[in-house]
Design an enzyme around this catalytic site. Structure first.
Site, PDB file in Angstrom:
ATOM      1  N   SER A  10      89.781  65.448  46.145  1.00  0.00           N
ATOM      2  CA  SER A  10      89.081  64.348  45.474  1.00  0.00           C
ATOM      3  C   SER A  10      89.349  64.418  43.978  1.00  0.00           C
ATOM      4  O   SER A  10      88.923  65.356  43.296  1.00  0.00           O
ATOM      5  CB  SER A  10      87.575  64.449  45.724  1.00  0.00           C
ATOM      6  OG  SER A  10      86.891  63.719  44.722  1.00  0.00           O
ATOM      7  N   HIS A  35      92.158  61.739  47.807  1.00  0.00           N
ATOM      8  CA  HIS A  35      90.861  61.085  48.007  1.00  0.00           C
ATOM      9  C   HIS A  35      90.402  60.426  46.697  1.00  0.00           C
ATOM     10  O   HIS A  35      90.313  61.078  45.662  1.00  0.00           O
ATOM     11  CB  HIS A  35      89.858  62.157  48.449  1.00  0.00           C
ATOM     12  CG  HIS A  35      88.516  61.652  48.846  1.00  0.00           C
ATOM     13  ND1 HIS A  35      88.240  61.171  50.122  1.00  0.00           N
ATOM     14  CD2 HIS A  35      87.350  61.564  48.156  1.00  0.00           C
ATOM     15  CE1 HIS A  35      86.956  60.828  50.188  1.00  0.00           C
ATOM     16  NE2 HIS A  35      86.392  61.053  49.008  1.00  0.00           N
ATOM     17  N   ASP A  37      87.375  58.454  44.878  1.00  0.00           N
ATOM     18  CA  ASP A  37      85.941  58.146  44.941  1.00  0.00           C
ATOM     19  C   ASP A  37      85.615  56.984  44.012  1.00  0.00           C
ATOM     20  O   ASP A  37      85.538  57.151  42.799  1.00  0.00           O
ATOM     21  CB  ASP A  37      85.134  59.377  44.535  1.00  0.00           C
ATOM     22  CG  ASP A  37      85.128  60.426  45.631  1.00  0.00           C
ATOM     23  OD1 ASP A  37      84.792  60.073  46.779  1.00  0.00           O
ATOM     24  OD2 ASP A  37      85.473  61.580  45.353  1.00  0.00           O
ATOM     25  N   MET A  39      83.045  54.359  42.574  1.00  0.00           N
ATOM     26  CA  MET A  39      81.584  54.238  42.411  1.00  0.00           C
ATOM     27  C   MET A  39      81.232  53.087  41.491  1.00  0.00           C
ATOM     28  O   MET A  39      81.885  52.904  40.461  1.00  0.00           O
ATOM     29  CB  MET A  39      81.038  55.532  41.812  1.00  0.00           C
ATOM     30  CG  MET A  39      81.370  56.753  42.625  1.00  0.00           C
ATOM     31  SD  MET A  39      80.728  58.221  41.820  1.00  0.00           S
ATOM     32  CE  MET A  39      81.211  59.457  43.045  1.00  0.00           C
ATOM     33  N   HIS A  69      87.501  56.093  49.215  1.00  0.00           N
ATOM     34  CA  HIS A  69      86.086  56.196  49.615  1.00  0.00           C
ATOM     35  C   HIS A  69      85.270  55.277  48.712  1.00  0.00           C
ATOM     36  O   HIS A  69      85.045  55.583  47.546  1.00  0.00           O
ATOM     37  CB  HIS A  69      85.663  57.672  49.472  1.00  0.00           C
ATOM     38  CG  HIS A  69      84.225  57.925  49.770  1.00  0.00           C
ATOM     39  ND1 HIS A  69      83.592  59.122  49.455  1.00  0.00           N
ATOM     40  CD2 HIS A  69      83.282  57.168  50.382  1.00  0.00           C
ATOM     41  CE1 HIS A  69      82.333  59.072  49.840  1.00  0.00           C
ATOM     42  NE2 HIS A  69      82.112  57.895  50.393  1.00  0.00           N
ATOM     43  N   MET A  71      82.070  53.842  47.352  1.00  0.00           N
ATOM     44  CA  MET A  71      80.615  54.017  47.240  1.00  0.00           C
ATOM     45  C   MET A  71      80.116  52.853  46.405  1.00  0.00           C
ATOM     46  O   MET A  71      79.736  52.994  45.243  1.00  0.00           O
ATOM     47  CB  MET A  71      80.310  55.371  46.584  1.00  0.00           C
ATOM     48  CG  MET A  71      80.529  56.529  47.540  1.00  0.00           C
ATOM     49  SD  MET A  71      80.813  58.078  46.688  1.00  0.00           S
ATOM     50  CE  MET A  71      82.551  57.914  46.341  1.00  0.00           C
ATOM     51  N   MET A 140      79.182  62.527  54.970  1.00  0.00           N
ATOM     52  CA  MET A 140      78.885  63.038  53.622  1.00  0.00           C
ATOM     53  C   MET A 140      77.995  64.269  53.749  1.00  0.00           C
ATOM     54  O   MET A 140      76.947  64.218  54.396  1.00  0.00           O
ATOM     55  CB  MET A 140      78.136  61.980  52.801  1.00  0.00           C
ATOM     56  CG  MET A 140      78.954  60.806  52.324  1.00  0.00           C
ATOM     57  SD  MET A 140      80.376  61.245  51.298  1.00  0.00           S
ATOM     58  CE  MET A 140      79.606  62.109  49.931  1.00  0.00           C
ATOM     59  N   PHE A 146      78.400  62.367  42.752  1.00  0.00           N
ATOM     60  CA  PHE A 146      78.939  63.360  41.817  1.00  0.00           C
ATOM     61  C   PHE A 146      79.720  64.436  42.562  1.00  0.00           C
ATOM     62  O   PHE A 146      79.382  64.752  43.705  1.00  0.00           O
ATOM     63  CB  PHE A 146      77.793  64.036  41.045  1.00  0.00           C
ATOM     64  CG  PHE A 146      76.891  63.054  40.365  1.00  0.00           C
ATOM     65  CD1 PHE A 146      77.201  62.572  39.089  1.00  0.00           C
ATOM     66  CD2 PHE A 146      75.755  62.563  41.015  1.00  0.00           C
ATOM     67  CE1 PHE A 146      76.386  61.635  38.470  1.00  0.00           C
ATOM     68  CE2 PHE A 146      74.932  61.621  40.398  1.00  0.00           C
ATOM     69  CZ  PHE A 146      75.244  61.151  39.127  1.00  0.00           C
ATOM     70  N   ASP A 178      82.952  65.413  53.477  1.00  0.00           N
ATOM     71  CA  ASP A 178      83.083  65.218  52.035  1.00  0.00           C
ATOM     72  C   ASP A 178      81.819  65.659  51.315  1.00  0.00           C
ATOM     73  O   ASP A 178      80.740  65.118  51.550  1.00  0.00           O
ATOM     74  CB  ASP A 178      83.337  63.712  51.798  1.00  0.00           C
ATOM     75  CG  ASP A 178      83.573  63.372  50.347  1.00  0.00           C
ATOM     76  OD1 ASP A 178      83.710  64.292  49.517  1.00  0.00           O
ATOM     77  OD2 ASP A 178      83.630  62.163  50.041  1.00  0.00           O
TER      78      ASP A 178
HETATM   79  C1  DX5 Z   1      80.765  62.538  46.127  1.00  0.00           C
HETATM   80  C2  DX5 Z   1      82.211  62.253  46.442  1.00  0.00           C
HETATM   81  C3  DX5 Z   1      82.990  63.468  46.856  1.00  0.00           C
HETATM   82  C4  DX5 Z   1      83.037  64.537  45.804  1.00  0.00           C
HETATM   83  C5  DX5 Z   1      83.693  65.760  46.319  1.00  0.00           C
HETATM   84  O1  DX5 Z   1      80.125  61.381  45.805  1.00  0.00           O
HETATM   85  O2  DX5 Z   1      82.314  61.316  47.488  1.00  0.00           O
HETATM   86  O3  DX5 Z   1      84.286  63.100  47.256  1.00  0.00           O
HETATM   87  O4  DX5 Z   1      83.679  64.126  44.644  1.00  0.00           O
HETATM   88  O5  DX5 Z   1      83.591  66.744  45.343  1.00  0.00           O
HETATM   89  P1  DX5 Z   1      83.012  68.187  45.682  1.00  0.00           P
HETATM   90  O6  DX5 Z   1      83.940  68.803  46.695  1.00  0.00           O
HETATM   91  O7  DX5 Z   1      83.048  68.892  44.357  1.00  0.00           O
HETATM   92  O8  DX5 Z   1      81.620  68.021  46.212  1.00  0.00           O
HETATM   93 ZN    ZN Z   2      84.343  61.032  48.496  1.00  0.00          ZN
END
Ligand code: DX5
Ligand code: ZN
Length: 225
Positions: A10, A35, A37, A39, A69, A71, A140, A146, A178
């Site tokens: 990620s 990956h 993320d 947001m 991903h 969010m 999740m 975060f 994740d």
């Molecule tokens: C959280 C994200 C994850 C996260 C993974 O909201 O979806 O992908 O960044 O990071 P770690 O492995 O540090 O939890």
């Molecule tokens: Zn993620």
């Protein structure tokens, strides 16, 4: 039996001032996909990056699987943009839309793999009705928002339940996990049925190459059994 696991770093935990280089390092070390993320500051209490970042990295990494991903609230509004930007797997949250079938169909209409993500408090049976139409179920193991958060132990049971439903119905979707993954909980998650493993802080907050090496070493034990 030879089982294949996929390592999906990620980039949320990467150094954004040299993102391309960090991705390159992860791929050379053996990452299977990347990956992303995304947001929106609404579905989760943080804002990360979006379409233009994916688009420009797609130019540079033409053959890499982009595991996106989302969010974000109302993901249906942006599926086309992410598909055209170069996403390969698009996962959205079960909790983020009223129309789960519609979003899955939209993702597939662009020839992309559809994933549905579950927050830690959402039970496994929530996805029962859609298991036969998804490519990925993303469990999740932290509340999204975060990187670097603590792994929620009950996630292991949820992975096991989803794996059981998969076997019972002879389905082929992949289980992605994740949040808070490290060398300490990796074996539990993998034994429970996970296929795609997302690592943020564990890979990027340290030496990328040796951290991926460590994960690969651990996974080899399971690949051979
Ligand atoms: C959280 C994200 C994850 C996260 C993974 O909201 O979806 O992908 O960044 O990071 P770690 O492995 O540090 O939890
Ligand atoms: Zn993620």
């Amino acid at each position: 039996m030879n089982k294949k696991f996929f390592i999906s770093p990620s980039i949320l935990a990467a150094d954004f001032s040299c993102l391309g280089e960090q991705i390159q390092k992860a791929l050379i070390a053996g990452a299977d996909m990347i990956h992303f993320d995304v947001m929106d500051g609404r579905f989760v209490p943080n804002i990360s990056f979006g379409i233009p970042v994916i688009e420009s990295l797609r130019e540079k990494f033409k053959d890499t699987t982009f595991d996106v991903h989302l969010m974000i609230s109302e993901p249906e509004r942006y599926i086309q943009d992410f598909a055209l930007a170069g996403a390969d797997i698009i996962s959205f949250h079960f909790e983020s839309t009223y129309h789960v079938h519609r979003v899955i169909e939209k993702i597939k209409s662009f020839g992309k793999k559809a994933g549905v993500a579950l927050n830690p408090a959402t039970p496994s049976f929530a996805v029962k009705e859609i298991l036969d139409i998804v490519d990925v179920v993303l469990v999740m193991s932290v509340d999204p928002g975060f990187y670097g958060q603590k792994f929620i132990p009950s996630s292991v049971r949820k992975i096991r339940e989803i794996d059981a439903m998969r076997k019972e119905n002879g389905l082929k979707f992949l289980i992605e996990v994740d949040g808070g993954l490290s060398d300490e909980n990796l074996s539990n998650v993998v034994s429970a049925g996970a296929d795609i493993l997302v690592f943020g802080a564990f890979i990027f907050k340290g030496d990328i190459q040796s951290n991926i090496f460590l994960i690969k070493q651990e996974l080899e034990k399971f690949e051979k059994t």
